[in-house]
Scaffold this motif. Structure first.
Motif, PDB file in Angstrom:
ATOM      1  N   HIS A 241     -20.384-170.044 -42.578  1.00 53.84           N
ATOM      2  CA  HIS A 241     -19.389-170.497 -43.548  1.00 53.84           C
ATOM      3  C   HIS A 241     -18.162-169.614 -43.671  1.00 53.84           C
ATOM      4  CE1 HIS A 241     -22.866-172.902 -44.842  1.00 53.84           C
ATOM      5  NE2 HIS A 241     -21.984-173.718 -45.375  1.00 53.84           N
ATOM      6  N   LEU A 242     -18.242-168.348 -43.294  1.00 48.92           N
ATOM      7  CA  LEU A 242     -17.068-167.491 -43.385  1.00 48.92           C
ATOM      8  C   LEU A 242     -16.241-167.617 -42.108  1.00 48.92           C
ATOM      9  CD1 LEU A 242     -18.788-166.278 -45.724  1.00 48.92           C
ATOM     10  CD2 LEU A 242     -17.718-164.086 -45.197  1.00 48.92           C
ATOM     11  N   PRO A 243     -14.921-167.709 -42.237  1.00 48.43           N
ATOM     12  CA  PRO A 243     -14.090-167.940 -41.059  1.00 48.43           C
ATOM     13  C   PRO A 243     -14.032-166.777 -40.086  1.00 48.43           C
ATOM     14  CG  PRO A 243     -12.730-167.597 -43.010  1.00 48.43           C
ATOM     15  CD  PRO A 243     -14.140-167.713 -43.488  1.00 48.43           C
ATOM     16  N   ALA A 244     -14.326-165.563 -40.561  1.00 44.02           N
ATOM     17  CA  ALA A 244     -14.231-164.393 -39.677  1.00 44.02           C
ATOM     18  C   ALA A 244     -15.456-163.505 -39.866  1.00 44.02           C
ATOM     19  CB  ALA A 244     -12.947-163.618 -39.973  1.00 44.02           C
ATOM     20  N   CYS A 245     -16.632-164.092 -39.624  1.00 34.53           N
ATOM     21  CA  CYS A 245     -17.874-163.351 -39.832  1.00 34.53           C
ATOM     22  C   CYS A 245     -18.635-163.206 -38.521  1.00 34.53           C
ATOM     23  CB  CYS A 245     -18.758-164.061 -40.856  1.00 34.53           C
ATOM     24  SG  CYS A 245     -20.334-163.226 -41.165  1.00 34.53           S
ATOM     25  N   THR A 246     -19.097-161.998 -38.262  1.00 33.83           N
ATOM     26  CA  THR A 246     -19.953-161.710 -37.120  1.00 33.83           C
ATOM     27  C   THR A 246     -21.276-161.168 -37.643  1.00 33.83           C
ATOM     28  OG1 THR A 246     -18.033-161.124 -35.771  1.00 33.83           O
ATOM     29  CG2 THR A 246     -20.191-160.379 -34.990  1.00 33.83           C
ATOM     30  N   ALA A 247     -22.386-161.694 -37.146  1.00 32.03           N
ATOM     31  CA  ALA A 247     -23.708-161.267 -37.602  1.00 32.03           C
ATOM     32  C   ALA A 247     -24.426-160.490 -36.503  1.00 32.03           C
ATOM     33  CB  ALA A 247     -24.538-162.462 -38.031  1.00 32.03           C
ATOM     34  N   GLU A 248     -25.221-159.533 -36.928  1.00 31.08           N
ATOM     35  CA  GLU A 248     -26.056-158.781 -35.997  1.00 31.08           C
ATOM     36  C   GLU A 248     -27.335-158.364 -36.715  1.00 31.08           C
ATOM     37  OE1 GLU A 248     -25.993-154.711 -33.248  1.00 31.08           O
ATOM     38  OE2 GLU A 248     -24.100-155.688 -33.765  1.00 31.08           O
ATOM     39  N   ILE A 249     -28.445-158.424 -36.013  1.00 28.35           N
ATOM     40  CA  ILE A 249     -29.736-158.031 -36.567  1.00 28.35           C
ATOM     41  C   ILE A 249     -30.059-156.597 -36.145  1.00 28.35           C
ATOM     42  CG2 ILE A 249     -32.203-158.564 -36.666  1.00 28.35           C
ATOM     43  CD1 ILE A 249     -30.379-160.649 -37.993  1.00 28.35           C
ATOM     44  N   ILE A 250     -30.471-155.778 -37.113  1.00 27.17           N
ATOM     45  CA  ILE A 250     -30.835-154.393 -36.836  1.00 27.17           C
ATOM     46  C   ILE A 250     -32.344-154.330 -36.617  1.00 27.17           C
ATOM     47  CG2 ILE A 250     -30.775-152.016 -37.646  1.00 27.17           C
ATOM     48  CD1 ILE A 250     -28.003-153.261 -37.184  1.00 27.17           C
ATOM     49  N   PRO A 251     -32.783-153.990 -35.399  1.00 29.95           N
ATOM     50  CA  PRO A 251     -34.222-154.012 -35.088  1.00 29.95           C
ATOM     51  C   PRO A 251     -35.029-153.004 -35.921  1.00 29.95           C
ATOM     52  CG  PRO A 251     -32.882-153.866 -33.091  1.00 29.95           C
ATOM     53  CD  PRO A 251     -31.971-153.602 -34.240  1.00 29.95           C
ATOM     54  N   GLY A 252     -36.248-153.394 -36.240  1.00 32.84           N
ATOM     55  CA  GLY A 252     -37.211-152.483 -36.822  1.00 32.84           C
ATOM     56  C   GLY A 252     -37.019-152.146 -38.282  1.00 32.84           C
TER      57      GLY A 252
END
Length: 282
Positions: A241-252
């Protein structure tokens, strides 16, 4: 440690380094020591001007009775930003610190260049989050408090946590401090003090940061969520929904990535800061 009067509240802060401004905002019941303990403060100060501070009611900052919503905290952030003469800053916030940072992007856009969220839950997005209140971290808190005779509910309730902590005598608080150990001792000691404030209720208030307001944020947003986070539905919503959003998952990690995977978290933060500061790769 220096202090500044910001939005009518005395805030303690620390600052180091030169370069683009980065503001570090800790979670409710935490304090700015988490950034030092994790090594992130020093790592970022190698090529940024890094500022961290204790939220009102936390650490060494003043403890007024009221003013603990994300809107209030965002105004504190903006007042501190102005008092210190910072340039447009990337705000990195853990948990409620991320809510504060994103609300500052809405209320004070000139001060906020971008926002990096670390496993944040937003009261305004409660409807998209099926696992609200079911954090493993809360289950761990319940287990430890049960060892000193305190019964907490199944879901997160800060106000109850603060009240019951304040009701413990010195002996029981000492037992709890021993259970939590050296790093957790300061956290335990802070809980009874927050019982004197509206913090427990205020942090769960939408306070104007609705889903529509969040979706309207135009600054770059990085959603760093933990592999075992209870808030992964929030992460997906933000990315969609955000026009300038990047997601990343932090392992562990399960909510405290800066401690549970310090190297991986620091690497992600540095990569995304570089992208925000040099969007064309220059």
């Amino acid at each position: 440690m220096p202090e500044v009067e910001a939005n009518g509240t005395r805030l303690f802060y620390q600052q180091a380094g030169d370069g683009p401004d980065v503001l570090l905002v800790h979670a409710v019941t935490s304090n700015q020591a988490v950034w030092l303990f994790s090594g992130l403060f020093d790592a970022l100060a190698a090529d940024h001007r890094v500022t961290s501070y204790d939220l009102r009611g936390h650490g060494q900052s003043a403890r007024p009775a009221a003013g603990y919503t994300s809107a209030d905290m965002a105004d504190d952030l903006a007042a501190l930003h102005a008092a210190l003469g910072l340039g447009p800053a990337v705000v990195l916030g853990h948990s409620f610190g991320g809510v504060t940072g994103l609300h500052a992007a809405v209320r004070h856009p000139a001060a906020v260049r971008g926002v990096v969220l670390s496993d944040s839950f937003f009261p305004g997005l409660r409807h998209v989050e099926p696992n609200f209140g079911k954090m493993q971290l809360w289950a761990d808190v319940r287990e430890k408090f049960a060892l000193v005779g305190v019964t907490l509910g199944d879901t997160v309730d800060f106000a109850d946590l603060f009240r019951q902590s304040a009701a413990l005598g010195a002996a029981k608080l000492g037992e709890l401090e021993a259970i939590y150990g050296t790093f957790g001792r300061g956290w335990v000691r802070q809980l009874p003090m927050l019982a004197e404030t509206n913090c427990g209720a205020d942090v769960m208030a939408v306070a104007g940061l609705t889903a529509d307001a969040i979706a309207g944020v135009r600054q770059p947003v990085v959603a760093l969520y933990d592999e075992f986070s209870p808030f992964l539905a929030t992460c997906r919503w933000l990315e969609a929904h955000l026009p300038a959003c990047t997601a990343e998952i932090i392992p562990g990690a399960k909510h405290l990535a800066m401690l549970e995977n310090a190297a991986g978290f620091a690497d992600a933060v540095r990569r995304h800061l570089a992208r925000i500061e040099h969007p064309t790769g220059g």
